[in-house]
Design an enzyme around this catalytic site. Structure first.
Site, mmCIF file in Angstrom:
data_model
loop_
_atom_site.group_PDB
_atom_site.id
_atom_site.type_symbol
_atom_site.label_atom_id
_atom_site.label_comp_id
_atom_site.label_asym_id
_atom_site.label_seq_id
_atom_site.Cartn_x
_atom_site.Cartn_y
_atom_site.Cartn_z
ATOM 1 N N CYS A 1 -6.340 -0.766 0.072
ATOM 2 C CA CYS A 1 -7.438 -1.661 0.482
ATOM 3 C C CYS A 1 -8.205 -1.120 1.800
ATOM 4 C CB CYS A 1 -6.730 -2.858 1.192
ATOM 5 S SG CYS A 1 -5.817 -4.300 0.175
ATOM 6 N N HIS B 1 -10.731 -5.815 4.558
ATOM 7 C CA HIS B 1 -10.068 -6.635 5.490
ATOM 8 C C HIS B 1 -10.086 -5.953 6.767
ATOM 9 C CE1 HIS B 1 -6.272 -4.491 5.803
ATOM 10 N NE2 HIS B 1 -6.372 -4.625 4.248
#
Length: 255
Positions: free
Chosen positions: A231, A215
């Protein structure tokens, strides 16, 4: 007549004497006295005449000599030749543990690189040790991006596929994260709508059934560091570029 001759001779002698003194410098401005720093003896104060001595330091500041050499270096998953400056006196180099706000190392900007791996074109390969994400293009080429990765204790590796894509995604922190941050005195919202303040940034690509995503981020200076909860984060402009190049079903290998 004799008296006139004597006066003429005297005048000529005086004129020659004046020219000689002028050429000798005695009627010029007195030149500065040049001394070294270790001769600051009291006699300097006796120079008189408003002369200001120029003092030259006996200690020189020498710049460290530098040499240039060509060497083979390993950056991420490929080798390349690099010309680098090497100081004669080696200095220990350490990698910063914490990001510096507003600074980004240029090597983490997107660029085309050689990729000798055997992964198929279209595969995403993430080298967490070197903080690079490769989009394999085939023919020995890849597009490389800089990324931020999981902080110590949150590292992971594996192979997954992109199962969902979202533009300006909303964020729902996992219960484990909410509890973990609350123990530190940081209270996270139960959810947050997408937008520039959202920590997931402009785009998100979800990896299988895991809680992990590739992301964007509203903190681009963290690229190149291990700061996330697992992440893979990218600059917003970079994640938009990658998002437009891959589809749901793309294979992602995290190393």
């Amino acid at each position: 007549m004799l008296k006139k001759s004597f006066l003429l001779a005297a005048s000529l002698m005086l004129a020659f004497s004046t020219v000689a003194e002028a050429s000798d410098g005695r009627y010029r401005e007195r030149p500065p006295v040049i001394v070294s720093a270790d001769l600051s003896a009291p006699w300097l104060m006796q120079l008189g005449g408003g002369v200001q001595p120029r003092v030259y330091s006996s200690r020189r500041v020498m710049t460290q000599p530098q040499v240039y050499q060509r060497r083979v270096v390993r950056r991420g998953l490929f080798q390349t030749q690099d010309v680098q400056r090497r100081d004669v006196q080696q200095v220990a180099m350490t990698r910063a543990e914490k990001p510096i706000k507003s600074k980004l190392d240029p090597m983490y900007l997107p660029q085309m690189v050689e990729y000798p791996g055997d992964h198929k074109a279209g595969t995403i390969v993430i080298d967490t040790n070197n903080r690079f994400l490769y989009l394999v293009l085939g023919n020995g080429q890849a597009r490389r991006y800089g990324v931020g990765v999981g902080k110590p204790g949150f590292e992971w590796a594996g192979a997954h596929k992109i199962t969902r894509k979202a533009e300006w995604p909303s964020w729902t922190p996992p219960k484990e994260m909410i509890a973990r941050e609350a123990a530190k005195g940081h209270y996270l919202p139960a959810s947050m709508e997408g937008g520039s303040a959202n920590p997931l940034g402009a785009r998100a690509m979800y990896l299988g059934s895991t809680l992990y995503r590739i992301h964007g981020t509203n903190a681009p200076w963290t690229i190149g560091y291990a700061v996330s909860s697992g992440c893979i984060r990218m600059r917003n402009e970079d994640v938009v570029d990658l998002y437009d190049r891959v589809d749901v079903g793309t294979r992602v290998i995290v190393m």
